[in-house]
Design an enzyme around this catalytic site. Sequence first.
Site, mmCIF file in Angstrom:
data_model
loop_
_atom_site.group_PDB
_atom_site.id
_atom_site.type_symbol
_atom_site.label_atom_id
_atom_site.label_comp_id
_atom_site.label_asym_id
_atom_site.label_seq_id
_atom_site.Cartn_x
_atom_site.Cartn_y
_atom_site.Cartn_z
ATOM 1 N N LYS A 54 0.821 -1.197 0.000
ATOM 2 C CA LYS A 54 0.000 0.000 0.000
ATOM 3 C C LYS A 54 0.868 1.266 0.000
ATOM 4 O O LYS A 54 0.385 2.350 -0.311
ATOM 5 C CB LYS A 54 -0.888 0.016 1.262
ATOM 6 C CG LYS A 54 -1.847 -1.136 1.379
ATOM 7 C CD LYS A 54 -2.561 -1.063 2.729
ATOM 8 C CE LYS A 54 -3.331 -2.330 2.991
ATOM 9 N NZ LYS A 54 -3.835 -2.378 4.369
ATOM 10 N N GLU A 110 7.920 2.424 -6.245
ATOM 11 C CA GLU A 110 8.104 1.876 -4.891
ATOM 12 C C GLU A 110 8.134 3.000 -3.868
ATOM 13 O O GLU A 110 8.606 4.098 -4.170
ATOM 14 C CB GLU A 110 9.455 1.147 -4.832
ATOM 15 C CG GLU A 110 9.363 -0.356 -4.940
ATOM 16 C CD GLU A 110 9.019 -1.011 -3.610
ATOM 17 O OE1 GLU A 110 8.269 -0.413 -2.798
ATOM 18 O OE2 GLU A 110 9.476 -2.140 -3.399
ATOM 19 N N ASP A 111 7.659 2.723 -2.660
ATOM 20 C CA ASP A 111 7.706 3.727 -1.602
ATOM 21 C C ASP A 111 9.112 3.896 -1.038
ATOM 22 O O ASP A 111 9.661 4.981 -1.029
ATOM 23 C CB ASP A 111 6.694 3.380 -0.483
ATOM 24 C CG ASP A 111 6.842 1.952 0.048
ATOM 25 O OD1 ASP A 111 7.703 1.187 -0.450
ATOM 26 O OD2 ASP A 111 6.093 1.588 0.979
ATOM 27 N N ASP A 114 14.636 -0.443 1.650
ATOM 28 C CA ASP A 114 15.366 -0.608 2.916
ATOM 29 C C ASP A 114 16.500 -1.604 2.650
ATOM 30 O O ASP A 114 17.557 -1.215 2.159
ATOM 31 C CB ASP A 114 14.357 -1.099 3.966
ATOM 32 C CG ASP A 114 14.935 -1.184 5.365
ATOM 33 O OD1 ASP A 114 16.139 -0.959 5.536
ATOM 34 O OD2 ASP A 114 14.181 -1.481 6.311
ATOM 35 N N LYS A 142 17.050 4.104 1.773
ATOM 36 C CA LYS A 142 17.857 4.225 2.995
ATOM 37 C C LYS A 142 19.312 3.973 2.648
ATOM 38 O O LYS A 142 19.630 2.997 1.958
ATOM 39 C CB LYS A 142 17.372 3.207 4.043
ATOM 40 C CG LYS A 142 16.008 3.544 4.585
ATOM 41 C CD LYS A 142 15.668 2.683 5.779
ATOM 42 C CE LYS A 142 14.195 2.815 6.109
ATOM 43 N NZ LYS A 142 13.776 1.909 7.194
ATOM 44 N N PHE A 163 13.660 4.227 10.767
ATOM 45 C CA PHE A 163 12.289 3.894 10.363
ATOM 46 C C PHE A 163 11.487 5.183 10.217
ATOM 47 O O PHE A 163 11.500 6.043 11.095
ATOM 48 C CB PHE A 163 11.628 2.962 11.382
ATOM 49 C CG PHE A 163 10.428 2.271 10.809
ATOM 50 C CD1 PHE A 163 10.565 1.120 10.043
ATOM 51 C CD2 PHE A 163 9.148 2.798 10.987
ATOM 52 C CE1 PHE A 163 9.447 0.499 9.468
ATOM 53 C CE2 PHE A 163 8.031 2.192 10.425
ATOM 54 C CZ PHE A 163 8.186 1.036 9.665
ATOM 55 N N VAL A 164 10.799 5.316 9.084
ATOM 56 C CA VAL A 164 10.055 6.548 8.817
ATOM 57 C C VAL A 164 8.578 6.235 8.515
ATOM 58 O O VAL A 164 8.239 5.116 8.103
ATOM 59 C CB VAL A 164 10.661 7.341 7.625
ATOM 60 C CG1 VAL A 164 12.030 7.877 7.978
ATOM 61 C CG2 VAL A 164 10.729 6.488 6.355
ATOM 62 N N ARG A 176 -0.285 6.712 7.518
ATOM 63 C CA ARG A 176 -0.085 6.832 6.064
ATOM 64 C C ARG A 176 -0.536 8.195 5.548
ATOM 65 O O ARG A 176 -0.081 8.654 4.521
ATOM 66 C CB ARG A 176 -0.882 5.751 5.312
ATOM 67 C CG ARG A 176 -0.402 4.330 5.535
ATOM 68 C CD ARG A 176 -1.089 3.395 4.538
ATOM 69 N NE ARG A 176 -1.007 1.994 4.918
ATOM 70 C CZ ARG A 176 0.007 1.187 4.625
ATOM 71 N NH1 ARG A 176 1.049 1.646 3.969
ATOM 72 N NH2 ARG A 176 -0.012 -0.081 4.987
#
Length: 186
Positions: A54, A110-111, A114, A142, A163-164, A176
């Site tokens: 998502k 892609e968001d 990592d 990252k 972590f964001v 979100r």
Amino acid sequence: MSSPSLSGASEPPDPNLGPVLIDANELQARVTELGRQITDDYAGRAPLLVGVLKGAFMFMSDLARAVRLPVEFDFMAVASYGSSTKASGVVRIVKDLDLDLSGRHVLLVEDIVDSGLTLSYLRRNLLARGPASLEVCALLVKEGIQEREPDFRYVGFRIPPTFVIGYGLDIAERYRNLPYICAWAG
Ligand code: IMP
């Protein structure tokens, strides 16, 4: 860096929200630039944007409006096994694409990258479907985490390995809808 609040000055501060890393104006400016670059690179073609749900839904929606081409859309949803803040690299397709990729110019949206394991799985999976081309546009990467430099054409921002949340990114399905990216302080 400013101190974030969820929806306005009257809200009590949310102690889970860390410093803002990328504010809404910076996000919009960079997304506009990426859209311009994609418009130039794909001139004369109709790319198929494939969003990874998502997390990429908000980025994909803004990016698509910044691309001045006849784009088409499809989405897939993946789940990676692991804890809520750490991916394991074992990916399961929860919702597959509706469209056939053969002969298409596919741009995977892609968001966040990592470990890069999700992206490398998706790349292999989509390449096996015979697209004419496959490129990747990741909003966030990252730094210093991936074993090999991931293979992508477009990157929004490189961020420290923290972590964001926000702008599509969640923790346990929340946050979100934040219009900026901030560190998770919980
Ligand atoms: P990777 O396989 O380790 O690169 O993890 C990629 C996926 O994990 C992303 O598509 C996100 O869904 C999730 N993820 C990784 N880091 C973060 C983060 O900092 N915030 C929110 N989700 C994250």
